[in-house]
Design a protein around this motif. Structure first.
Motif, PDB file in Angstrom:
ATOM      1  N   THR A   1       5.132  -6.698  10.258  1.00  0.00           N
ATOM      2  CA  THR A   1       4.529  -6.803  11.589  1.00  0.00           C
ATOM      3  C   THR A   1       3.044  -7.150  11.513  1.00  0.00           C
ATOM      4  O   THR A   1       2.459  -7.583  12.509  1.00  0.00           O
TER       5      THR A   1
ATOM      6  N   ASP B   1       4.085  -4.861   5.178  1.00  0.00           N
ATOM      7  CA  ASP B   1       4.221  -4.613   6.610  1.00  0.00           C
ATOM      8  C   ASP B   1       4.435  -5.966   7.292  1.00  0.00           C
ATOM      9  O   ASP B   1       3.477  -6.717   7.522  1.00  0.00           O
TER      10      ASP B   1
ATOM     11  N   ARG C   1       0.823  -1.200   0.000  1.00  0.00           N
ATOM     12  CA  ARG C   1       0.000   0.000   0.000  1.00  0.00           C
ATOM     13  C   ARG C   1       0.862   1.256   0.000  1.00  0.00           C
ATOM     14  O   ARG C   1       1.966   1.267   0.530  1.00  0.00           O
ATOM     15  N   GLN C   2       0.292   2.308  -0.566  1.00  0.00           N
ATOM     16  CA  GLN C   2       1.039   3.551  -0.726  1.00  0.00           C
ATOM     17  C   GLN C   2       1.535   4.092   0.609  1.00  0.00           C
ATOM     18  O   GLN C   2       2.642   4.612   0.703  1.00  0.00           O
ATOM     19  N   GLU C   3       0.717   3.966   1.648  1.00  0.00           N
ATOM     20  CA  GLU C   3       1.122   4.535   2.945  1.00  0.00           C
ATOM     21  C   GLU C   3       2.354   3.848   3.530  1.00  0.00           C
ATOM     22  O   GLU C   3       3.022   4.397   4.409  1.00  0.00           O
ATOM     23  N   ASN C   4       2.667   2.656   3.046  1.00  0.00           N
ATOM     24  CA  ASN C   4       3.877   1.941   3.486  1.00  0.00           C
ATOM     25  C   ASN C   4       4.971   1.945   2.435  1.00  0.00           C
ATOM     26  O   ASN C   4       5.901   1.135   2.494  1.00  0.00           O
ATOM     27  N   GLY C   5       4.854   2.856   1.481  1.00  0.00           N
ATOM     28  CA  GLY C   5       5.838   2.888   0.416  1.00  0.00           C
ATOM     29  C   GLY C   5       5.767   1.661  -0.478  1.00  0.00           C
ATOM     30  O   GLY C   5       6.750   1.302  -1.127  1.00  0.00           O
TER      31      GLY C   5
ATOM     32  N   PHE D   1      15.502  -2.301   4.648  1.00  0.00           N
ATOM     33  CA  PHE D   1      14.294  -3.134   4.593  1.00  0.00           C
ATOM     34  C   PHE D   1      14.679  -4.588   4.379  1.00  0.00           C
ATOM     35  O   PHE D   1      14.122  -5.489   5.024  1.00  0.00           O
TER      36      PHE D   1
END
Length: 396
Positions: free
Chosen positions: A156, A154, A146-150, A186
């Motif tokens: 986690t 995720d 998703r965009q909010e996580n680049g 990452f």
């Protein structure tokens, strides 16, 4: 009545076939700008063509090849990885040739999973990732990008029981279709995650040389400890305009490669020997020139031309740092499928709806930079003249 395998129900060729069919119909009435499939439109370097022609004429050129690749091929891959990433590889055990990286990815799940096993796959993701898992009878577990996580998964958010069950994780940076990139830090997190859950990491680095603005994508194997848990696929298709030659390789942990090598030895006889010689020359020339053979500048110009023209038309898109694709958010009120069909029908521009790559791809289309700058300008102008971008509020 005879019925094909139910495994085919999970493969996503339908939308690509549908777009191709619609394209043929639209092309009867107007000019069509095909920005759909990521197939390089350029020729390989003339030196590579000369190498291929000379190799074809050598005695024995048309005999069977070893599945793992010639010694010369494996040694040159190891030298190039040292040059490009400062990653040391043992040619005899940590390098294996493939008939394209898709070939290796398609067979990896057969080598490492049994029916019912779990595999972590990116969503959106290149179709063979989940497709290979389904073909092996295993179960894909989607990692949302998703965009909010680049557009990074995720880690986690992956449930502990899922992570403990997963046989391997598939990653792809620079990414197709979302054109995101990953940092070495990452990859270090991924290594730690994989070790904690006794999981294999499979990284697809097919776009390693197709980067812009001075950016150089890292190899997953550069992360400390990466070779303990993972392998990496790379290809000549995009970096050297050799897509139809069908040659690539897998590198990394020898024990992870071995089962894939067993599958490969049972299904093919290796890559055509002259093509392997061509690939050796591609890596050698790139290494000796200090990386001057990179295709990045060609696609950087195309990216800049297209995004500038689309911005003028009112479609603002974040410029990608790498790959031959633009991951474009669509105007409000459309589904990605509706918008892709409207672009084709009304502007004559062929793109792929984001939903073709997974549920998380809804709201986007993928645009391939596979035409010249002049054609890309014409495509953007056609989109502007169609009025599609200004009709977004009518569909809410």
């Amino acid at each position: 009545m005879r019925q094909p395998s139910k495994r085919l129900e999970h493969l996503s060729a339908a939308i690509f076939s549908e777009m191709a069919s619609r394209k043929r119909e639209v092309a009867k009435k107007r000019v069509v700008y095909d920005l759909s499939i990521g197939s390089p439109d350029q020729q390989p370097d003339p030196r590579l063509l000369e190498t291929l022609v000379a190799a074809i004429q050598q005695p024995g050129a048309f005999g069977y090849a070893l599945s793992e690749g010639t010694a010369a091929f494996r040694e040159e891959v190891a030298r190039w990885y040292q040059f490009r990433f400062e990653v040391e590889l043992t040619p005899d055990t940590e390098v294996h040739s493939l008939m394209g990286s898709q070939d290796g990815l398609a067979h990896f799940a057969l080598a490492w999973t049994d029916p019912g096993d779990l595999v972590l796959v990116p969503d959106p993701g290149y179709p063979i990732y989940a497709g290979s898992v389904h073909l092996a009878g295993a179960v894909p577990y989607a990692m949302p990008l998703r965009q909010e996580n680049g557009f990074l998964p995720d880690l986690t958010a992956i449930p502990e029981d899922v992570a403990n069950r997963a046989k391997f994780m598939i990653l792809n940076y620079p990414n197709n279709p979302v054109s995101a990139v990953a940092t070495l830090s990452f990859f270090e997190e991924v290594v730690a995650f994989a070790k904690r859950h006794d999981m294999i990491v499979v990284h697809d680095l097919a776009y390693s040389e197709m980067a812009f603005d001075g950016y150089q994508p890292p190899s997953f194997l550069q992360a400390p400890g990466a070779k303990d848990v993972g392998i990496e696929f790379n290809s000549f298709s995009k970096s050297f305009n050799m897509a139809g030659c069908r040659i690539a390789y897998v590198v990394g942990n020898s024990e992870i490669i071995k089962p894939l090598a067993v599958v490969k030895s049972n299904v093919d006889y290796g890559v055509f020997l002259p093509v392997q010689q061509m690939a050796v020359e591609a890596l050698r020339a790139d290494r000796l020139s200090g990386g001057a053979n990179a295709v990045g500048p060609v696609y950087q110009e195309r990216r800049d031309v297209l995004l500038s023209a689309l911005t003028e038309a009112g479609w603002k898109i974040e410029p990608p740092k790498a790959t031959m694709f633009v991951w474009a958010p669509i105007p409000d009120g459309w589904t990605s499928r509706e918008f892709a069909f409207a672009l084709l029908d009304e502007a004559g521009v062929v793109v792929i709806p984001g939903s073709a790559f997974g549920e998380e791809g809804e709201g986007y289309v993928r645009i391939a930079l596979v035409q010249t700058p002049d054609v890309l300008r014409q495509a953007a102008q056609s989109i502007n003249e169609s009025g599609i971008l200004t009709r977004k509020t009518e569909r809410v």
